[in-house]
Design a protein around this motif. Structure first.
Motif, short mmCIF file in Angstrom:
data_model
loop_
_atom_site.label_atom_id
_atom_site.label_comp_id
_atom_site.label_asym_id
_atom_site.label_seq_id
_atom_site.Cartn_x
_atom_site.Cartn_y
_atom_site.Cartn_z
N UNK A 5 0.83 -1.21 0.00
CA UNK A 5 0.00 0.00 0.00
C UNK A 5 0.86 1.25 0.00
N UNK A 6 1.89 1.27 0.83
CA UNK A 6 2.78 2.43 0.87
C UNK A 6 3.49 2.64 -0.46
N UNK A 7 3.87 1.55 -1.10
CA UNK A 7 4.55 1.66 -2.40
C UNK A 7 3.61 2.20 -3.46
N UNK A 8 2.37 1.77 -3.47
CA UNK A 8 1.40 2.28 -4.45
C UNK A 8 1.14 3.76 -4.20
N UNK A 9 0.94 4.14 -2.95
CA UNK A 9 0.70 5.56 -2.63
C UNK A 9 1.91 6.40 -3.00
N UNK A 25 3.29 8.74 2.07
CA UNK A 25 3.89 7.40 2.05
C UNK A 25 5.17 7.36 2.87
N UNK A 26 5.98 8.41 2.78
CA UNK A 26 7.25 8.43 3.50
C UNK A 26 7.02 8.54 5.01
N UNK A 27 6.17 9.46 5.43
CA UNK A 27 5.99 9.68 6.85
C UNK A 27 5.03 8.68 7.51
N UNK A 28 4.20 7.99 6.73
CA UNK A 28 3.28 7.00 7.29
C UNK A 28 3.96 5.66 7.55
N UNK A 29 5.16 5.50 7.10
CA UNK A 29 5.83 4.24 7.37
C UNK A 29 6.94 3.90 6.41
N UNK A 30 7.15 4.74 5.43
CA UNK A 30 8.20 4.47 4.45
C UNK A 30 9.59 4.46 5.05
N UNK A 31 9.78 5.24 6.12
CA UNK A 31 11.09 5.28 6.77
C UNK A 31 11.42 3.95 7.44
N UNK A 41 10.45 4.64 -2.40
CA UNK A 41 9.63 5.70 -1.82
C UNK A 41 10.49 6.94 -1.53
N UNK A 42 11.71 6.73 -1.05
CA UNK A 42 12.61 7.85 -0.78
C UNK A 42 12.98 8.59 -2.07
N UNK A 43 13.26 7.83 -3.13
CA UNK A 43 13.60 8.44 -4.41
C UNK A 43 12.43 9.26 -4.96
#
Length: 102
Positions: A5-9, A25-31, A41-43
């Motif tokens: 889900x994070x990757x799609x967002x 996506x980054x702040x919801x759990x990408x880190x 997600x970082x890129x």
């Protein structure tokens, strides 16, 4: 949220919502993700920040901003699709951007 889900967002969400989707996506759990998904997600977050700043700067130049806006919009769609494909294939992805988030 789960990794998919994070990757799609973080990748396809930027087509509609721009830097907001990648920031969510980054702040919801990408880190906290590990490996390829975190890097993608970082890129994309760095790419969206770069596009946002470039758009702000170019918006002050008459006539250039229309052409630049179209180029930025097309680049955004292309790199969003490329990053999503890389995440599905577990491949490496490198966006042309300034590294705000390391």
């Amino acid at each position: 949220m789960n990794e998919k889900t994070l990757t799609i967002i973080g990748t396809l969400g930027v087509i509609l919502f721009g830097v907001i989707a990648s920031a969510v996506a980054w702040f919801a759990g990408g880190k906290e993700l590990s490996g390829n998904s975190r890097e993608i997600i970082r890129q994309m977050f760095n790419f969206e920040l770069t596009i946002f700043i470039a758009s702000l700067i170019l918006s002050f130049i008459p006539l250039v901003n229309i052409l630049a806006g179209l180029v930025i919009m097309i680049a955004n769609i292309v790199f969003a699709i490329k990053s999503f494909a890389a995440s599905n294939n577990n491949a490496e992805f490198k966006a042309p951007c300034y590294e705000f988030i390391k």
